[in-house]
Each structure stands twice: as C-alpha cells, then as structure tokens.
Scaffold this motif. Structure first.
Motif, mmCIF file in Angstrom:
data_model
loop_
_atom_site.group_PDB
_atom_site.id
_atom_site.type_symbol
_atom_site.label_atom_id
_atom_site.label_comp_id
_atom_site.label_asym_id
_atom_site.label_seq_id
_atom_site.Cartn_x
_atom_site.Cartn_y
_atom_site.Cartn_z
ATOM 1 N N LEU A 1 0.752 -1.211 -0.033
ATOM 2 C CA LEU A 1 -0.040 0.039 -0.026
ATOM 3 C C LEU A 1 0.837 1.238 -0.005
ATOM 4 O O LEU A 1 0.741 2.346 -0.655
ATOM 5 C CB LEU A 1 -0.935 -0.023 1.208
ATOM 6 N N THR A 2 2.127 1.359 0.595
ATOM 7 C CA THR A 2 2.749 2.370 0.889
ATOM 8 C C THR A 2 3.568 2.579 -0.603
ATOM 9 O O THR A 2 3.582 3.641 -1.116
ATOM 10 C CB THR A 2 3.813 2.038 1.935
ATOM 11 N N GLN A 3 3.832 1.735 -1.378
ATOM 12 C CA GLN A 3 4.368 1.609 -2.541
ATOM 13 C C GLN A 3 3.492 2.458 -3.818
ATOM 14 O O GLN A 3 3.921 3.172 -4.315
ATOM 15 C CB GLN A 3 4.604 0.163 -3.146
ATOM 16 N N GLY A 4 2.306 2.168 -3.396
ATOM 17 C CA GLY A 4 1.121 2.761 -4.341
ATOM 18 C C GLY A 4 0.869 4.208 -4.031
ATOM 19 O O GLY A 4 0.873 5.005 -4.905
ATOM 20 N N VAL A 5 0.892 4.593 -2.951
ATOM 21 C CA VAL A 5 0.858 5.948 -2.296
ATOM 22 C C VAL A 5 2.043 6.769 -2.987
ATOM 23 O O VAL A 5 1.770 7.797 -3.435
ATOM 24 C CB VAL A 5 0.815 5.988 -0.797
ATOM 25 N N LEU A 6 3.270 6.264 -2.667
ATOM 26 C CA LEU A 6 4.373 6.722 -3.214
ATOM 27 C C LEU A 6 4.255 7.077 -4.597
ATOM 28 O O LEU A 6 4.769 8.151 -5.421
ATOM 29 C CB LEU A 6 5.654 6.283 -2.904
ATOM 30 N N ILE A 7 3.871 5.953 -5.644
ATOM 31 C CA ILE A 7 3.687 6.088 -6.964
ATOM 32 C C ILE A 7 2.580 7.301 -7.269
ATOM 33 O O ILE A 7 3.076 8.059 -8.162
ATOM 34 C CB ILE A 7 3.323 4.900 -7.448
ATOM 35 N N GLU A 8 1.472 7.263 -6.726
ATOM 36 C CA GLU A 8 0.387 8.250 -7.027
ATOM 37 C C GLU A 8 1.000 9.635 -6.661
ATOM 38 O O GLU A 8 0.840 10.408 -7.599
ATOM 39 C CB GLU A 8 -0.748 7.880 -6.019
ATOM 40 N N LEU A 9 1.516 10.000 -5.433
ATOM 41 C CA LEU A 9 2.048 11.151 -5.160
ATOM 42 C C LEU A 9 3.207 11.612 -6.172
ATOM 43 O O LEU A 9 3.339 12.777 -6.658
ATOM 44 C CB LEU A 9 2.726 11.278 -3.810
ATOM 45 N N ASP A 10 3.886 10.626 -6.417
ATOM 46 C CA ASP A 10 5.068 10.985 -7.555
ATOM 47 C C ASP A 10 4.643 11.531 -8.831
ATOM 48 O O ASP A 10 5.000 12.450 -9.684
ATOM 49 C CB ASP A 10 6.019 9.807 -7.848
ATOM 50 N N GLN A 11 3.386 10.997 -9.203
ATOM 51 C CA GLN A 11 2.789 11.282 -10.328
ATOM 52 C C GLN A 11 2.232 12.786 -10.326
ATOM 53 O O GLN A 11 2.366 13.330 -11.379
ATOM 54 C CB GLN A 11 1.588 10.146 -10.966
ATOM 55 N N VAL A 12 1.680 12.943 -9.172
ATOM 56 C CA VAL A 12 0.844 14.285 -9.293
ATOM 57 C C VAL A 12 2.204 15.551 -8.960
ATOM 58 O O VAL A 12 1.663 16.663 -9.054
ATOM 59 C CB VAL A 12 -0.171 14.326 -8.550
ATOM 60 N N SER A 13 3.154 15.187 -8.552
ATOM 61 C CA SER A 13 4.054 16.166 -8.284
ATOM 62 C C SER A 13 5.234 16.451 -9.196
ATOM 63 O O SER A 13 5.915 17.190 -8.882
ATOM 64 C CB SER A 13 4.681 15.802 -6.741
ATOM 65 N N ARG A 14 5.098 15.816 -10.314
ATOM 66 C CA ARG A 14 6.218 16.274 -11.349
ATOM 67 C C ARG A 14 5.586 15.731 -12.852
ATOM 68 O O ARG A 14 4.529 15.302 -12.682
ATOM 69 C CB ARG A 14 7.195 14.987 -11.073
ATOM 70 N N ARG A 15 6.330 16.057 -13.608
ATOM 71 C CA ARG A 15 5.891 15.740 -15.043
ATOM 72 C C ARG A 15 5.840 14.326 -15.236
ATOM 73 O O ARG A 15 6.551 13.542 -14.864
ATOM 74 C CB ARG A 15 7.088 16.304 -15.985
ATOM 75 N N THR A 16 5.017 13.805 -16.512
ATOM 76 C CA THR A 16 4.647 12.508 -16.609
ATOM 77 C C THR A 16 5.896 12.089 -17.422
ATOM 78 O O THR A 16 5.988 10.717 -17.837
ATOM 79 C CB THR A 16 3.427 12.199 -17.330
ATOM 80 N N ALA A 17 6.552 13.018 -18.309
ATOM 81 C CA ALA A 17 7.606 12.548 -19.183
ATOM 82 C C ALA A 17 8.899 12.035 -18.379
ATOM 83 O O ALA A 17 9.105 12.199 -17.105
ATOM 84 C CB ALA A 17 8.187 13.879 -20.015
ATOM 85 N N PRO A 18 9.608 11.248 -19.073
ATOM 86 C CA PRO A 18 10.795 10.466 -18.406
ATOM 87 C C PRO A 18 12.010 11.412 -18.280
ATOM 88 O O PRO A 18 12.988 11.112 -17.773
ATOM 89 C CB PRO A 18 10.978 9.380 -19.375
ATOM 90 N N VAL A 19 11.855 12.627 -18.857
ATOM 91 C CA VAL A 19 13.089 13.480 -18.767
ATOM 92 C C VAL A 19 12.651 14.883 -18.086
ATOM 93 O O VAL A 19 11.085 15.261 -17.936
ATOM 94 C CB VAL A 19 13.446 13.809 -20.261
ATOM 95 N N GLN A 20 13.600 15.503 -17.314
ATOM 96 C CA GLN A 20 13.172 16.805 -16.823
ATOM 97 C C GLN A 20 13.946 18.000 -17.185
ATOM 98 O O GLN A 20 15.323 17.731 -17.215
ATOM 99 C CB GLN A 20 13.473 16.691 -15.107
ATOM 100 N N GLU A 21 13.466 19.192 -17.598
ATOM 101 C CA GLU A 21 14.232 20.175 -18.055
ATOM 102 C C GLU A 21 14.326 21.392 -17.112
ATOM 103 O O GLU A 21 13.591 21.548 -16.238
ATOM 104 C CB GLU A 21 13.637 20.858 -19.403
ATOM 105 N N TYR A 22 15.460 21.989 -17.075
ATOM 106 C CA TYR A 22 15.696 23.037 -16.343
ATOM 107 C C TYR A 22 16.064 24.325 -17.198
ATOM 108 O O TYR A 22 17.180 24.187 -17.921
ATOM 109 C CB TYR A 22 16.813 22.796 -15.117
#
Length: 751
Positions: free
Chosen positions: A422-443
C-alpha cells in the motif's frame, strides 16, 4: 485477599520463568507504546509547523503604512521564501512572530538556516539584498531548517506591492503537507503501523497463554470465583501493560530529543513540537492497560468457565471462520475497481471511491489477520493427512490443534508486507501528481545571469544528460506582433537527449525542427529572414533553410516545432545573452531532480531556475511524505519483528515440556528443529502469500481510482515478492535456535 494483589503475588512468586514472562510482556508493551506515541505525535509536529507559518502570513489591506511583496524561489531543491517590506506612511504595524521590529531599508532579518547558507556561500548574498541585522526566532519559523527572510526596502523597488494590514490570520499558509495529502498519509500510517500495533499489544498481553490458563484453572478448581479468577489474570496483564506504557513514553521522549536535532529528509522540528499532547499521553497510559484488560478478560474466560477441560487439555473447538468473511467485501471492492480498469473504464474522480477504497483496504487487512487461523488449521489438517514425513506430520498436527499460535507469530510480518504494498502505491501516486509524466526533466536558466565558467560547470552537474542554448529573434520595442524564430544551438546528439525521437538530423547542417504538421501562417517558412541581437548592439540575420528534421519532444520543452537547430560551429558569433536561455535535461525521478537542483544551486545560487512542469513546493512536500512513510515502515518493521520474536520466544518457553517429552521418546534434535521451522514457515507462508496478492490488488485499486497514468505497478511486484520470500527465509532461520537439545526432567514433571 484482593484478586489483583493475588495475581501480582502469584506472578512474582512463580520463579524466574514467571518474572521473565512479566518482563517480556512489559518490554513488548513499552516498545508498542513508544511506536504508538511516535505515530500519534506526527500530526502534532505538522500542526505546530503550520500554526507558526500561518501566524507569520502577511494579510493584505486596502491601505496601510507598510507595503509588502512575497517571493518563493528554489534554492537548490529547497524552497526559499522572502518577504520584502517597505514603509509607505506613518503608523505602527506589529512585527511578525520571531521579530522584535520590522527591518528598515537596506536591512534584512533571516532564518538561522539561511544565515548559515549566506555565511558558507557569499555568492548567494544577492538573494537577500541588504545587511543582515538579526535572525528570526523559532516562533516565526516552521522548522529549524527553513530558508526564510524579511527584507527591508523602499516602495519604488517593489514591482507588485500590497498594503499590509497585519501578520497572521485566515486559512493555513505554507503548510508542510496539504490537507488532502495529509489525510492519505494518516490512513497509510494507520494501516502500516496502528493495525499491526494493536495486534502486537494483544500478543504481548497473551504471552504464555497456555500455562497461565492452566494456573487460572487450578485457582478456579480450588474455589476461586469466576469473577475473581478473571481479575487475577487481569491484575498481571494490566501491571505489565502499565509498566510498559510508562517505559515506552519515557523512551519516546528520549528518542524525540535526539531525532529533533537530526531531523528527517525534508522535515526538521523543534523538540517541543514532538512532545506528546495530554490526549496522546492519556491514550498511551490508559489505552494500553485498557486493551490488556480486555484481552485478559477474553483469554481467562475459558479457564474460568471450564477449568477441568483446561487442566486436562481437552480437545479445543476449531477456530471460527467469520473473520475470513471480511475478505469477501474487501476483495470484492478492490477486484471490482481492477476489473473496471481492465475493461477500459476510468472510475477515478468519484466521491464514492474515496470511501470505498479505504474501507476495502481495512476490511482486507483485518480479514487477513482473522482469516489466518482457520485457513492454517484447514491446511494443516490436509498436509498432516497426506504427509509421510515425521517432522511435517508433527508440525502440522500441532498447528491443527493450536492454530491461534500461528496468528501470534505471523500476523505482524503479514501486515508488514501488506502495508508495504500500500505504501508503494501511495508513493507512486504522489510522484505522479508532483512531477512531469515525461521521463526527462528540463531546467531553464537565463543566459544573461550566467558567466562562461558557470555554463561549463552547469553542464557537468551530476545527473545532467545534455544541455542546449536557445535564442529568440529580435523585434523592435513597441512593434506589433509578428512571426518570430527560435534558434536552438546544439548537436543532434544533444537534441536526442531532450526528445522522444529525432529523424533526419545531420550534424554540421542547419535544419528546421518539425513535428510532421505543415506550418501555419504564423510559423517561420523556408526563405524567411529573422534578425538576432548581438552583444555589440548589431544584428545578425538568420535565414530559414529548406532542410528539415522530424522531431517529437516531451512538452513543455525548449524544443518547439518550427524552431531552428544550429550547430555550435555555425551559430552567429556574439549572440546577446539577454534573449537566450540555457536548458539542462536530466532524468525525471524525484531523487535525480533534487540532486540536479542542488548542483545548480551550488554553481549559480543567485540565478532563477525554472524546473519545467514541476512546482518546488510539491517536490519538497513529496520529500516530507516519503520521509514520514519511511518512518512508518520502520516502525511497522520494528513492531512486526518484535511480535515475531516475542511470540516465537514465548512459544519456545511454553513448549519446552513437550519438546523434552519428544526427546525422551527418541526424537532427534534435527527432527525437532525441522518441526519448529515448519510450524513457523507454513502459516507464515500462507499469510505472506495472501498479503502479496491482496496488497498488490489493493495498491492497484488505489492507483486506478487516483486517476494517474500508472494503474498497475508491475515494476514493484518482484520487489514485493522478494521481500516476502526474504521475510520467510529469515523467520525460518531465526526459529531454529528456539529448540533446546537436552532433556530436562523438570519440564517432564511440569508437563
């Protein structure tokens, strides 16, 4: 004699074995109460943080004597908050908490953590213009590690001034975790800590249940009333639980003083924040003994009502199966959501799922616990009837007779694996809503604020895969809107690190980047000419070529359709940095993003960084949630392991007489060890198997109703299975030393 005092005298007068059992019960209760106090104090720590940050919040007014403007910027991966204050007229404004007076023009009051940053990195002084005249007190900060500053200035320096009415009031501001995420965190911590903790405290209250039941039956047979017999047992359990509660609270207070000075990733607190409230103290000091009282009443009931059956070890009733029925509605709801996802339907967004999924998870967890004894008894009966192995038959017959012992041994570890999923699922869901869905991040950073050396150092920051420089064409100030051109300076390899795919790109050639769609009337077309500003004030003209490359990029991105890719060797010399941007790219996982932001902050601390597609507050919040969930998992692990160790040790003490009898009849030491291992591994394997399946389905239903892109955590399933197998192996190995080799006649006599 008072039955409570009689229980204590019998306890202390029953020899070393009785005193050892009492200390084991007290130690287990103390450990459980310490974990309980830690979990119940987490909301108190967060509330203390939010109360202080709300009390310092500037409240705007229509007019006032002071104007203010707030800024929120990233300093590395940490949020930096600044409040600029300017005097606009006469009048007194009470200072915010932690300040004796408002700073004047050219003065600044900073938090201790920001003061340390400015001292260690003088280049960051541009973040806080002016002379640092003091530090903010603890009552004006959310935590010891917060970066916060009040900067005095003049009204003409504020771009968007607001009149200041007062500090504090209104809704929560700068909270460490938003309310919706806090509700999810509370529920998850309840599943992974409080549910196993209740089972563990019950286990501690029922240690040496068989021998205690025989002793209570003897007291009943010599004339003690049913009520007094129950009170004798309750006196022992309540005394142990009360002593354990006091020890647990004292132990937690000591750990809090140390942990507050060390902190967690993303969260530090003052020692006073972590001290339990009176309600928490009452729950620990009253609730734990009360639970022990209830468990004691339940466990002593059979000895008080049927003492002869207990003394003669009559055949026990099979465990009831009603507890396993809780799995039916729990798994029904969970599997229903999973089936809807398989059928292509999206059940997210409804208010019903916010109640059904948590309820289904709780029913499933409780069903796993209560359904373990009947399932284990049924399986043991089948295995004992089919087995031709002596160790297997002995182990399964014993498990069939006393399946409740499997509940006490395996429950903590089973719930630990279920909660981990259950903890694993919560972390995945929070990670999805707090960052881009793309596999790369630009700065993105403005080139006008970067020196040539800083640009080179930024390209070497650990985690950065590639970098590009981009420039926009020049247009006259005040000119009407017209078509413009964006030029990206880089190689095909650098572009490929940013994009999904690139086709037709050739190094050493200027090409148009397209996405396969024809250009509109506002897009640059082959043959169009665009001016670009140079550092010396002149203009360099760039012509759009015929050649093109097809490119698909993750959006938003510096790579826009119909922009121009220019090799570094062919770029106009001396392009003005005022219209240019340096863009770095890295992986999109939260750890890499934090590391890159920290690296950027170390190289260019005063330069504004735009982490494309993410909010720095959300990244900081994810760090705090991860830290608290890790704390919850550690507490769950401590509770699960402690329940296993205490139960196995207690069962070894209880069955020494039976082991000695088997040894006297000729059973070898190796056979007895195999019996012990099988008695532990079989029920634990059944429980862990159910926990893996039910936990993964519960995690999937949570992800499905969350509305994120990930519905099925296939990547986490091998880790979950591997953890369960590892727990099973360790439990089997740990149960071997609990069997003694030699025959002790004293145990034969007692049995």
């Amino acid at each position: 004699m008072n039955p409570f005092l009689l229980g204590l005298r019998l306890l202390w007068g029953s020899g070393r074995r009785g005193r050892l059992r009492f200390l084991l019960m007290a130690f287990g209760s103390g450990l459980g109460v310490a974990c309980l106090a830690a979990v119940l104090t987490i909301p108190t720590i967060l509330s203390a943080h939010d109360t202080r940050t709300t009390a310092r919040q500037p409240v705007p007014a229509e007019r006032g004597a002071v104007a203010f403007q707030k800024f929120l910027d990233p300093y590395g991966s940490r949020p930096l908050r600044r409040v600029f204050l300017a005097r606009t007229g006469p009048g007194r404004v009470p200072p915010p908490p932690g300040l004796a007076a408002l700073p004047g023009p050219g003065e600044a009051v900073v938090s201790p953590a920001l003061r340390d940053v400015l001292t260690a990195n003088p280049g960051a002084s541009g973040l806080v213009p002016g002379r640092v005249t003091g530090t903010i007190g603890s009552e004006g900060l959310g935590g010891p590690d917060e970066l916060y500053a009040y900067v005095g200035t003049t009204p003409d320096r504020l771009t968007e001034p607001q009149a200041l009415a007062r500090f504090g009031g209104g809704r929560l501001h700068d909270e460490v975790i938003d309310p919706e995420t806090l509700d999810i965190l509370r529920f998850t911590l309840g599943c992974i800590v409080l549910l196993p903790l209740g089972i563990f405290l019950s286990v501690c209250a029922r240690l040496s249940g068989e021998s205690r039941a025989r002793r209570l039956a003897a007291l009943r047979l010599v004339g003690l009333s049913i009520k007094d017999t129950v009170r004798v047992n309750a006196g022992e359990t309540v005394a142990a639980a009360g002593l354990g509660a006091v020890l647990g609270l004292v132990g937690y207070l000591g750990v809090n003083e140390i942990a507050a000075r060390i902190g967690l990733p993303g969260l530090r607190w003052y020692p006073a924040d972590g001290r339990p409230e009176w309600a928490t103290v009452a729950v620990c000091l009253v609730g734990c003994p009360a639970l022990a009282w209830v468990v004691g009443l339940f466990s002593a009931r059979r000895a008080a009502l049927t003492p002869i059956a207990v003394r003669r070890t009559a055949e026990r009733r099979p465990p009831r199966t009603w507890g396993a029925l809780l799995l039916v509605p729990g798994l029904g709801v969970i599997c229903g959501y999973c089936l809807m996802s398989v059928m292509g339907r999206d059940p997210s967004g409804g208010s019903a799922s916010s109640l059904l999924v948590p309820g289904a998870v709780l029913l499933t967890g409780v069903g796993l616990v209560l359904g373990l004894p009947p399932v284990t008894a049924w399986l043991a009966r089948r295995l004992a009837g089919a087995s031709r192995s002596l160790p297997m038959t002995l182990a399964m017959r014993r498990t069939e007779v006393d399946p409740g012992s499997s509940l006490r041994v395996a429950t903590g570890l089973v719930l630990l694996v279920f909660g981990a999923s259950l903890t694993q699922g919560v972390l995945i869901e929070l990670d999805q809503v707090s960052r881009r869905t793309a596999p790369v991040q630009e700065y993105q950073l403005p080139l006008s604020r970067l020196s040539a050396a800083q640009q080179r150092d930024l390209a070497r920051v650990p985690g950065v895969r590639a970098h590009l420089a981009s420039y926009s064409s020049w247009s006259a100030p005040g000119a009407p809107f017209s078509t413009g051109l964006d030029v990206v300076v880089g190689t095909c390899e650098q572009v490929a690190a940013f994009a999904v795919s690139v086709r037709g790109c050739v190094d050493g050639r200027v090409v148009r980047l397209g996405d396969g769609t024809p250009p509109s009337e506002y897009d640059p077309k082959p043959g169009d000419r665009f001016p670009f500003a140079l550092r010396d004030g002149r203009k360099s003209v760039v012509t759009v070529p015929e050649s093109s490359a097809e490119m698909r990029a993750y959006q938003p991105s510096v790579l826009q359709p119909h922009s121009l890719l220019v090799p570094p060797s062919m770029a106009p010399t001396g392009l003005a940095a005022g219209a240019g941007t340096l863009t770095l790219v890295s992986g999109a996982d939260a750890g890499t993003v934090r590391a890159v932001l920290d690296g950027i902050g170390a190289v260019a601390p005063t330069v504004e960084v735009d982490a494309v597609g993410i909010v720095i507050d959300a990244l900081a919040q994810l760090t705090v949630v991860r830290s608290l969930l890790v704390v919850g998992m550690v507490l769950g692990l401590v509770v699960g392991v402690a329940a296993f160790v205490v139960s196995v040790a207690d069962r070894a003490l209880e069955r020494r007489g039976q082991v000695a009898a088997l040894g006297l009849l000729g059973a070898r030491g190796g056979t007895l060890r195999v019996v012990q291992v099988v008695q532990v591994v079989v029920p634990l394997g059944v429980g862990l198997g159910g926990a893996v399946v039910a936990g993964w389905l519960a995690e999937s239903s949570y992800l499905i109703t969350g509305g994120g892109a990930v519905h099925w955590d296939w990547g986490g399933l091998p880790l979950l299975v591997g953890s369960a197998v590892g727990v099973l192996v360790v439990a089997g190995v740990a149960s071997v030393p609990m069997v003694r080799r030699h025959v002790d006649p004293e145990h034969i006599r007692r049995d």
